[in-house]
Design a protein around this motif. Structure first.
Motif, short mmCIF file in Angstrom:
data_model
loop_
_atom_site.label_atom_id
_atom_site.label_comp_id
_atom_site.label_asym_id
_atom_site.label_seq_id
_atom_site.Cartn_x
_atom_site.Cartn_y
_atom_site.Cartn_z
N VAL A 179 0.85 -1.19 0.00
CA VAL A 179 0.00 0.00 0.00
C VAL A 179 0.88 1.23 0.00
CG1 VAL A 179 -1.89 1.21 1.15
CG2 VAL A 179 -1.71 -1.29 1.35
N ASP A 180 0.98 1.87 -1.15
CA ASP A 180 1.69 3.15 -1.26
C ASP A 180 0.65 4.24 -1.06
OD1 ASP A 180 4.44 2.35 -2.11
OD2 ASP A 180 3.32 1.42 -3.74
N HIS A 181 0.94 5.20 -0.18
CA HIS A 181 -0.07 6.22 0.11
C HIS A 181 0.59 7.54 0.51
CE1 HIS A 181 0.52 6.00 4.49
NE2 HIS A 181 0.73 4.71 4.27
N SER A 182 -0.17 8.60 0.37
CA SER A 182 0.28 9.91 0.82
C SER A 182 0.61 9.83 2.31
CB SER A 182 -0.82 10.94 0.61
OG SER A 182 -1.25 10.95 -0.73
N ALA A 183 1.76 10.34 2.69
CA ALA A 183 2.23 10.20 4.07
C ALA A 183 1.27 10.83 5.08
CB ALA A 183 3.61 10.82 4.21
N ASP A 184 0.62 11.90 4.69
CA ASP A 184 -0.27 12.59 5.64
C ASP A 184 -1.69 12.06 5.63
OD1 ASP A 184 -0.80 13.50 3.10
OD2 ASP A 184 -0.88 15.62 3.65
N LEU A 185 -1.94 10.99 4.90
CA LEU A 185 -3.29 10.44 4.81
C LEU A 185 -3.66 9.76 6.13
CD1 LEU A 185 -5.70 9.99 2.94
CD2 LEU A 185 -4.65 7.83 2.27
N ASP A 186 -4.80 10.17 6.68
CA ASP A 186 -5.26 9.63 7.95
C ASP A 186 -6.30 8.54 7.71
OD1 ASP A 186 -5.70 9.29 10.67
OD2 ASP A 186 -7.21 10.88 10.74
N PHE A 187 -5.90 7.29 7.90
CA PHE A 187 -6.85 6.18 7.85
C PHE A 187 -6.34 5.07 8.76
CE2 PHE A 187 -3.79 5.04 4.67
CZ PHE A 187 -3.82 3.67 4.50
N ASP A 188 -7.25 4.23 9.22
CA ASP A 188 -6.89 3.19 10.17
C ASP A 188 -6.27 2.02 9.42
OD1 ASP A 188 -6.82 1.08 12.04
OD2 ASP A 188 -8.50 1.97 13.14
N ARG A 189 -4.95 1.95 9.43
CA ARG A 189 -4.23 0.93 8.68
C ARG A 189 -4.52 -0.48 9.19
NH1 ARG A 189 -2.33 5.61 8.67
NH2 ARG A 189 -1.09 6.56 7.04
N ALA A 190 -4.65 -0.65 10.50
CA ALA A 190 -4.92 -1.98 11.06
C ALA A 190 -6.28 -2.49 10.61
CB ALA A 190 -4.84 -1.93 12.58
N VAL A 194 -13.18 -1.52 0.09
CA VAL A 194 -12.61 -1.30 1.42
C VAL A 194 -11.90 0.05 1.46
CG1 VAL A 194 -10.88 -2.09 3.09
CG2 VAL A 194 -12.37 -3.76 1.97
N LEU A 195 -11.15 0.35 0.42
CA LEU A 195 -10.46 1.65 0.35
C LEU A 195 -11.45 2.80 0.40
CD1 LEU A 195 -7.56 1.53 -2.26
CD2 LEU A 195 -7.46 2.37 0.08
N GLU A 196 -12.47 2.70 -0.43
CA GLU A 196 -13.44 3.80 -0.50
C GLU A 196 -14.15 4.00 0.84
OE1 GLU A 196 -15.56 2.40 -4.00
OE2 GLU A 196 -14.68 4.05 -5.17
N SER A 197 -14.39 2.94 1.59
CA SER A 197 -15.04 3.09 2.89
C SER A 197 -14.07 3.54 3.97
CB SER A 197 -15.73 1.79 3.29
OG SER A 197 -14.79 0.79 3.59
N SER A 198 -12.77 3.41 3.73
CA SER A 198 -11.75 3.76 4.73
C SER A 198 -11.32 5.21 4.65
CB SER A 198 -10.50 2.89 4.54
OG SER A 198 -10.80 1.54 4.71
N LEU A 199 -11.48 5.83 3.50
CA LEU A 199 -10.97 7.18 3.29
C LEU A 199 -12.04 8.23 3.54
CD1 LEU A 199 -8.93 6.53 0.02
CD2 LEU A 199 -8.11 6.51 2.39
N THR A 200 -11.62 9.34 4.14
CA THR A 200 -12.56 10.42 4.44
C THR A 200 -12.21 11.71 3.70
OG1 THR A 200 -11.26 11.06 6.37
CG2 THR A 200 -13.06 9.48 6.73
N VAL A 201 -11.19 11.64 2.83
CA VAL A 201 -10.76 12.82 2.07
C VAL A 201 -10.71 12.44 0.60
CG1 VAL A 201 -9.42 13.78 3.99
CG2 VAL A 201 -8.31 12.27 2.33
N PRO A 202 -10.75 13.43 -0.30
CA PRO A 202 -10.61 13.12 -1.72
C PRO A 202 -9.27 12.44 -1.99
CG PRO A 202 -11.36 15.38 -1.41
CD PRO A 202 -10.98 14.86 -0.06
N ALA A 203 -9.29 11.40 -2.81
CA ALA A 203 -8.06 10.67 -3.09
C ALA A 203 -8.12 10.02 -4.46
CB ALA A 203 -7.82 9.59 -2.03
N ALA A 204 -6.98 9.97 -5.10
CA ALA A 204 -6.81 9.19 -6.33
C ALA A 204 -6.40 7.80 -5.87
CB ALA A 204 -5.74 9.82 -7.21
#
Length: 114
Positions: free
Chosen positions: A6-17, A85-95
């Motif tokens: 999982v490569d992601h923006s460092a400041d992205l806030d989501f529950d990784r566990a 799962v990704l779409e339900s985990s994210l709360t900000v706009p993301a590619a």
């Protein structure tokens, strides 16, 4: 055997566990494997650009590596489930992007080094 990168923006806030738990469960529902066989690595990226850099979107790119031999339908189902799962985990706009790739059974090896 499944490797989830999982490569992601460092400041992205989501529950990784929670994300890993849900992805591992989804994988076991689609292909013949177990949760203890799944391995997820999160790789935060300090620098990233979406389009011309003005959208403000975060980035999440997921690669799921599985042993070769699964049907196109299974790989597509796995892609769809992880995307959900990704779409339900994210709360900000993301590619976001998800790809399922195959490991060559003849050359792939995995061990637990002691």
């Amino acid at each position: 055997m499944p490797q989830i990168l999982v490569d992601h923006s460092a400041d992205l806030d989501f529950d990784r566990a929670v994300f890993a738990e849900e992805v591992h469960r989804a994988i076991t529902e689609v292909i013949d494997t177990t949760v203890p066989d799944c391995k997820t690595v999160f790789r935060p990226a300090a620098r990233y650009v979406v389009g011309d850099g003005t959208t403000g979107e975060a980035v999440v790119l997921v690669e799921i590596k599985i042993l070769a031999g699964r049907s196109t339908e299974q790989r597509a189902e796995l892609t769809a489930r992880v995307l959900a799962v990704l779409e339900s985990s994210l709360t900000v706009p993301a590619a976001i992007g998800v790809e399922v790739t195959e490991l060559d059974r003849a050359t792939y090896r995995f061990v637990h080094h002691r």
